[in-house]
Design a protein around this motif. Structure first.
Motif, PDB file in Angstrom:
ATOM      1  N   VAL A 148       0.944  -1.117   0.005  1.00  0.00           N
ATOM      2  CA  VAL A 148      -0.113  -0.133   0.023  1.00  0.00           C
ATOM      3  C   VAL A 148       0.892   1.162  -0.102  1.00  0.00           C
ATOM      4  O   VAL A 148       1.741   1.354   0.888  1.00  0.00           O
ATOM      5  N   ARG A 149       0.412   2.255  -0.959  1.00  0.00           N
ATOM      6  CA  ARG A 149       1.553   3.183  -0.888  1.00  0.00           C
ATOM      7  C   ARG A 149       1.221   4.338   0.066  1.00  0.00           C
ATOM      8  O   ARG A 149       0.041   4.604   0.006  1.00  0.00           O
ATOM      9  N   SER A 150       1.920   4.553   0.730  1.00  0.00           N
ATOM     10  CA  SER A 150       1.908   5.513   1.920  1.00  0.00           C
ATOM     11  C   SER A 150       1.943   7.081   1.365  1.00  0.00           C
ATOM     12  O   SER A 150       3.045   7.180   0.697  1.00  0.00           O
ATOM     13  N   PRO A 151       1.086   8.038   1.949  1.00  0.00           N
ATOM     14  CA  PRO A 151       1.203   9.370   1.391  1.00  0.00           C
ATOM     15  C   PRO A 151       2.602   9.640   2.025  1.00  0.00           C
ATOM     16  O   PRO A 151       3.190  11.160   1.472  1.00  0.00           O
ATOM     17  N   ASP A 152       3.198   9.272   3.133  1.00  0.00           N
ATOM     18  CA  ASP A 152       4.614   9.669   3.626  1.00  0.00           C
ATOM     19  C   ASP A 152       5.664   9.004   3.022  1.00  0.00           C
ATOM     20  O   ASP A 152       6.845   9.545   3.551  1.00  0.00           O
ATOM     21  N   GLN A 153       5.561   8.129   2.009  1.00  0.00           N
ATOM     22  CA  GLN A 153       6.901   7.813   1.381  1.00  0.00           C
ATOM     23  C   GLN A 153       7.617   8.661   0.739  1.00  0.00           C
ATOM     24  O   GLN A 153       8.862   8.650   1.019  1.00  0.00           O
ATOM     25  N   GLU A 154       7.009   9.684   0.014  1.00  0.00           N
ATOM     26  CA  GLU A 154       7.826  10.641  -0.598  1.00  0.00           C
ATOM     27  C   GLU A 154       8.632  11.630   0.630  1.00  0.00           C
ATOM     28  O   GLU A 154       9.763  11.887   0.275  1.00  0.00           O
ATOM     29  N   LYS A 155       8.003  11.693   1.543  1.00  0.00           N
ATOM     30  CA  LYS A 155       8.547  12.561   2.581  1.00  0.00           C
ATOM     31  C   LYS A 155       9.505  11.685   3.258  1.00  0.00           C
ATOM     32  O   LYS A 155      10.638  12.342   3.533  1.00  0.00           O
ATOM     33  N   LEU A 156       9.484  10.488   3.531  1.00  0.00           N
ATOM     34  CA  LEU A 156      10.359   9.566   4.077  1.00  0.00           C
ATOM     35  C   LEU A 156      11.754   9.533   3.131  1.00  0.00           C
ATOM     36  O   LEU A 156      12.741   9.699   3.424  1.00  0.00           O
ATOM     37  N   GLN A 157      11.504   9.535   1.655  1.00  0.00           N
ATOM     38  CA  GLN A 157      12.571   9.437   0.791  1.00  0.00           C
ATOM     39  C   GLN A 157      13.244  10.774   1.153  1.00  0.00           C
ATOM     40  O   GLN A 157      14.630  10.675   0.979  1.00  0.00           O
ATOM     41  N   ALA A 158      12.687  11.689   1.154  1.00  0.00           N
ATOM     42  CA  ALA A 158      13.378  13.336   1.160  1.00  0.00           C
ATOM     43  C   ALA A 158      14.223  13.279   2.573  1.00  0.00           C
ATOM     44  O   ALA A 158      15.325  13.825   2.258  1.00  0.00           O
TER      45      ALA A 158
END
Length: 419
Positions: free
Chosen positions: A117-127
């Protein structure tokens, strides 16, 4: 000088000048002719990604070689079969890999699918992961060997872990013991570098393990010198600037446990002769040892985990040779302070990170990351594995791998470093 000599001189000078203009042009336009399509790396021109590997790449110069060929009218590529994709007549059509390798069998693979499940926080986590990496590379408070050198200072032989896929504009730095077998499989499918009966592999799981780790299967940076000569380092920099670069990491101490288990708890002839025999002689006082690993295991002669740790801490070890890639520090394998990675994945979040990365690369319609195995080497095991390791050794080991802990955001294992 005769007119012939003058003419030859002008031809040589003209060729050099032409190549210089090409390099300047290439720096300016970058990979405008490539269909680099990632949404999170440096700006790339829009292009069309084939939905299947069978579609022709029309009007696309997919490699620097072809670009130079077209402009110069000759090839900088070596003659012979080195540019051909490797043909392997292997059985196809399986839905699962042939798990005929003892290491894969022992580890406890779980080939069931796992919904991601794609979490909306994944992009933030990568950053956050990239920011931590860049912050500590620029921070003078963290010091470790090779940190201050430039990319040009990295010896060519240390660039052998950077795998290049020119078809999609991707560079992957593989780290042993961090799902690198399956990521290499993915890179083979994307680059179409391995053929089965004339057809590139489409399913990563169809690619046998023994061919995955064959160095001839992959185009790596250390091979550029043979292809491009003195222009190799310049072209590496261009690709590092234009391509999407990723790596996957793991808790450093857990990675060591995993390396020990797979290389010394299983019968491995190469590692027995090269590493186990010296360890048993130096740290277990064995003077006469069997010549084969099967005989040694039959006699109960195995390297212990304390032997392995002592070997890592022994200053004589690296005077003889650099650490083997299975326990070499990530900062020495992938040069994260010299290469600005676009994506930092972690084994602890492998399913989520792999799915996110393939989406961002826009290749998720072409393939899926192979179902992950549930590795039995868990972080919770650290205390058990290190229970018999003296405190001072643990503290010294942390110093040896501290840069990997800090650069990739792994907490300091305080419970292992104090009484």
């Amino acid at each position: 000088m005769t007119k012939t000599h003058y003419f030859r001189l002008w031809v040589v000078l003209g060729s050099v000048f032409t190549i210089f203009l090409i390099i300047v042009y290439w720096d300016n336009v970058g990979t405008a002719h490539f269909y680099l399509h990632t949404s999170f790396s440096r700006p790339h021109p829009p292009g069309v990604l084939p939905t299947t590997g069978q579609e022709e790449e029309k009007d696309v110069l997919s490699d620097v070689d072809e670009f130079l060929d077209k402009l110069l009218g000759f090839s900088l590529k070596p003659r012979g079969p080195s540019r051909k994709r490797i043909e392997q007549p292997l059985a196809r059509g399986s839905s699962k890999p042939v798990v005929d390798n003892m290491e894969e069998s022992v580890r406890g693979y779980d080939w069931s699918t796992h919904d991601t499940v794609r979490s909306p926080d994944q992009e933030k986590l990568q950053a956050e992961r990239r920011n931590v990496l860049r912050e500590f590379c620029a921070n003078s408070s963290l010091s470790f060997p090779t940190k201050e050198r430039s990319f040009d200072d990295i010896p060519n032989y240390e660039l052998n872990h950077l795998i290049v896929d020119d078809r999609h504009g991707i560079i992957y730095c593989y780290v042993p013991k961090v799902a690198c077998t399956n990521w290499k499989r993915v890179m083979i499918v994307l680059s179409e570098s391995l053929l089965d009966r004339g057809t590139p592999y489409r399913d990563p799981l169809d690619i046998p393990r023994e061919h995955v780790h064959n160095s001839s299967t992959h185009l790596t940076f250390n091979k550029f010198w043979r292809r491009y000569g003195k222009f190799s380092r310049h072209l590496m920099k261009i690709k590092l600037k234009k391509y999407t670069k990723f790596l996957f990491v793991r808790d450093p101490f857990v990675r060591l446990i995993s390396a020990f288990r797979s290389k010394f708890e299983l019968e491995n002839e190469e590692f027995y002769k090269k590493f186990a025999v010296p360890m048993l002689k130096l740290y277990s006082n064995h003077s006469s040892l069997p010549t084969s690993v099967s005989e040694a295991f039959g006699a109960g002669l195995k390297v212990s985990f304390p032997d392995f740790i002592q070997y890592l801490l022994d200053p004589r070890t690296e005077k003889l040779a650099p650490f083997n890639e299975h326990w070499r520090q990530v900062y020495r394998l992938c040069h994260p302070c010299q290469i600005d990675y676009d994506f930092v994945g972690k084994l602890e979040t492998l399913d989520e990170d792999a799915a996110q990365l393939l989406r961002l690369l826009k290749v998720d319609k072409l393939l899926h990351f192979p179902p992950s195995y549930r590795n039995r080497t868990a972080s919770s095991w650290e205390e058990d594995w290190f229970a018999k390791i003296p405190l001072f050794w643990r503290q010294q080991l942390y110093k040896l791998y501290e840069a990997d802990f800090v650069l990739f955001g792994y907490p300091k294992p305080e419970n292992l470093l104090r009484d």
